[in-house]
Every structure is written in C-alpha cells, then in structure tokens.
Design a protein around this motif. Structure first.
Motif, PDB file in Angstrom:
ATOM      1  N   UNK A 195       0.831  -1.205   0.000  1.00 46.59           N
ATOM      2  CA  UNK A 195       0.000   0.000   0.000  1.00 46.59           C
ATOM      3  C   UNK A 195       0.861   1.249   0.000  1.00 46.59           C
ATOM      4  N   UNK A 196       2.005   1.188   0.671  1.00 48.59           N
ATOM      5  CA  UNK A 196       2.897   2.340   0.746  1.00 48.59           C
ATOM      6  C   UNK A 196       3.496   2.678  -0.619  1.00 48.59           C
ATOM      7  N   UNK A 197       3.781   1.658  -1.428  1.00 45.13           N
ATOM      8  CA  UNK A 197       4.275   1.908  -2.789  1.00 45.13           C
ATOM      9  C   UNK A 197       3.287   2.762  -3.572  1.00 45.13           C
ATOM     10  N   UNK A 198       2.027   2.379  -3.524  1.00 40.57           N
ATOM     11  CA  UNK A 198       0.998   3.088  -4.288  1.00 40.57           C
ATOM     12  C   UNK A 198       0.738   4.461  -3.675  1.00 40.57           C
ATOM     13  N   UNK A 199       0.759   4.534  -2.357  1.00 45.34           N
ATOM     14  CA  UNK A 199       0.528   5.817  -1.684  1.00 45.34           C
ATOM     15  C   UNK A 199       1.547   6.858  -2.108  1.00 45.34           C
ATOM     16  N   UNK A 200       2.768   6.429  -2.363  1.00 51.14           N
ATOM     17  CA  UNK A 200       3.799   7.368  -2.816  1.00 51.14           C
ATOM     18  C   UNK A 200       3.392   8.027  -4.128  1.00 51.14           C
ATOM     19  N   UNK A 201       2.818   7.226  -5.039  1.00 44.51           N
ATOM     20  CA  UNK A 201       2.342   7.777  -6.309  1.00 44.51           C
ATOM     21  C   UNK A 201       1.135   8.678  -6.102  1.00 44.51           C
ATOM     22  N   UNK A 202       0.238   8.295  -5.200  1.00 47.59           N
ATOM     23  CA  UNK A 202      -0.946   9.107  -4.917  1.00 47.59           C
ATOM     24  C   UNK A 202      -0.533  10.478  -4.386  1.00 47.59           C
ATOM     25  N   UNK A 203       0.413  10.487  -3.478  1.00 44.64           N
ATOM     26  CA  UNK A 203       0.866  11.759  -2.904  1.00 44.64           C
ATOM     27  C   UNK A 203       1.518  12.626  -3.982  1.00 44.64           C
ATOM     28  N   UNK A 204       2.289  12.027  -4.873  1.00 46.35           N
ATOM     29  CA  UNK A 204       2.875  12.796  -5.972  1.00 46.35           C
ATOM     30  C   UNK A 204       1.785  13.442  -6.815  1.00 46.35           C
ATOM     31  N   UNK A 205       0.780  12.665  -7.197  1.00 51.16           N
ATOM     32  CA  UNK A 205      -0.313  13.197  -8.014  1.00 51.16           C
ATOM     33  C   UNK A 205      -1.067  14.300  -7.290  1.00 51.16           C
ATOM     34  N   UNK A 206      -1.257  14.124  -5.992  1.00 55.65           N
ATOM     35  CA  UNK A 206      -2.036  15.093  -5.225  1.00 55.65           C
ATOM     36  C   UNK A 206      -1.296  16.394  -5.007  1.00 55.65           C
ATOM     37  N   UNK A 207       0.022  16.332  -4.836  1.00 55.00           N
ATOM     38  CA  UNK A 207       0.761  17.511  -4.364  1.00 55.00           C
ATOM     39  C   UNK A 207       1.591  18.213  -5.425  1.00 55.00           C
ATOM     40  N   UNK A 208       1.903  17.546  -6.519  1.00 52.38           N
ATOM     41  CA  UNK A 208       2.745  18.173  -7.535  1.00 52.38           C
ATOM     42  C   UNK A 208       1.928  19.143  -8.374  1.00 52.38           C
ATOM     43  N   UNK A 209       2.302  20.400  -8.351  1.00 46.89           N
ATOM     44  CA  UNK A 209       1.501  21.455  -8.982  1.00 46.89           C
ATOM     45  C   UNK A 209       1.503  21.401 -10.503  1.00 46.89           C
ATOM     46  N   UNK A 210       2.330  20.548 -11.094  1.00 40.95           N
ATOM     47  CA  UNK A 210       2.431  20.513 -12.548  1.00 40.95           C
ATOM     48  C   UNK A 210       1.866  19.242 -13.153  1.00 40.95           C
TER      49      UNK A 210
END
Length: 239
Positions: free
Chosen positions: A206-221
C-alpha cells in the motif's frame, strides 16, 4: 505559509490509510472518512494526529457534512473500493455489478460533487482506479468497467475544473485488505506466482501506491494524468 488540508475518503485502511499517513508526514492536516467505526477507532489510537470521520463515500449527505465540517480542502483523495465485480462475464450477477458501480464509481462522483464547493482553487483531486481498466485479463470485465468509468473521469474533469488539478492512480496487484477474502495460504501462493510474472518481480505494498498518490495530489504541474503503478503488469500476460 498556510498548512495544507487533505481529505482521504476511503482512508481507513490499505492505500487510503497509507496515503493519509504520508500526507500527514508532509505536515498537512489530514482527515480520513470511512464507514467502519472499528477502523476509525483503531486510527484514533495508532494515528491520533489524523482526524477521522464516519461517512459513506456514496452518501451525498454524509460526505457533505464532512466537508462542511472541514472547510477548505487542498488535497482530496478518493480511495474507494469494493470486493465485488470479478468473475466470468457469462455468469456475472448484474445486481452484484450494479452494487460494485455504486460502491466505487458512484461513490467517486458523489464525493467529488459534495467536495467541489470546498476545494481550494490551487487544490487537487486524486482518484484510484486499477490496472483492470486497461488490461485484457479474463474474468475482469465487470471490475474493468467499474475502474474504467472511474479513470474516464480524469481528463474531462481536469479540463473542466481547472485550475483544480485532477489525476488518477492505477495500481496493479497490491497486498491490501482487498484480498482478505482469500485464505492466507491461497493468497500467498497466488502472490508468489504472480510476482514471478511481473517485471518488478514483487507484489506492491500500500505504501508503494501511496507514494504515487501523494505525488499526483501535491505536484503542482501534474493534471489530467493517470499514474500507472502496477509493477509492469500491463507489459505481460497475467492470465
């Protein structure tokens, strides 16, 4: 600097909870919503800094009450899932398939509509689909349709709701409570076999996928994008 506020709907276990923990570690004020009182009670003990709300993502009134209580939301993550949907197409129970759409697709739609008035203009919405939306695996037509419908929301909403960013994350095989319906021995045997086929040679956490989710959520570009985090499952036959 104003502290970011995140809401993870379906955030009481698996990928949702792992995402909530990562966002909290970034310094955000993190709220999670889920249906189960027991899981919310557990989070209150294990993660007291995360704020829990008992609500069904498919219930407009319950989600509206949650977002109104929170106020401004910067990062909305929707991690709704269900155990129904897989099975040979000829034998699919249509009542079951409708329940699967209610739980995941309509839950996403309901949550987004309820949260929109409270999303910051520079905020984001991140949806959770799955590899079945784009893979050709036998026995997955029902669940593929559900996840395909979720992922189909991403591009048009990214254009319509701009400057709010909208993205999706598409996991493959992930060791989460979704698999708890299988006996432990059967699950481990399947995971061992599947890992040998995957280019990454491992089953995701779950942590592997969460890392991608956080990138999508927080990266302004990043917007209008579906991040594939499937260990390369789309590159090989998993049948």
């Amino acid at each position: 600097m104003t502290q970011h506020v995140a809401l993870v709907v379906g955030g009481t276990s698996g990928i949702g909870l792992a995402t909530a923990r990562r966002l909290q570690a970034l310094g955000a004020t993190v709220h999670v919503a889920g249906r189960g009182k027991e899981r919310l009670d557990d989070i209150a003990t294990t993660d007291p800094e995360i704020i829990g709300h008992r609500a069904d993502g498919g219930d407009r009134g319950e989600i509206t009450a949650v977002v109104e209580a929170i106020g401004r939301i910067d990062w909305l993550v929707i991690s709704l899932s269900g155990s129904e949907g897989p099975g040979p197409f000829a034998d699919l129970d249509l009542g079951m398939l409708r329940r699967a759409f209610d739980a995941k697709f309509w839950g996403h739609v309901t949550t987004i509509q309820a949260a929109l008035p409270h999303l910051a203009p520079t905020g984001s919405i991140t949806l959770l689909g799955a590899i079945t939306a784009r893979a050709g695996m036998p026995g997955t037509a029902g669940i593929a349709a559900v996840n395909g419908a979720v992922e189909a929301l991403v591009k048009p909403l990214a254009a319509e709701l701009a400057p709010i960013r909208v993205n999706g994350v598409s996991p493959g095989l992930v060791d989460t409570p979704w698999w708890n319906g299988l006996p432990d021995q059967a699950k481990q045997a399947y995971f061992t076999q599947a890992a040998q086929l995957l280019p990454a040679r491992r089953i995701a956490t779950a942590e592997d996928v969460a890392e991608a989710v956080v990138l999508a959520a927080t990266n302004a570009n990043i917007t209008g994008t579906i991040l594939e985090t499937d260990g390369g499952a789309r590159l090989v036959s998993m049948a």
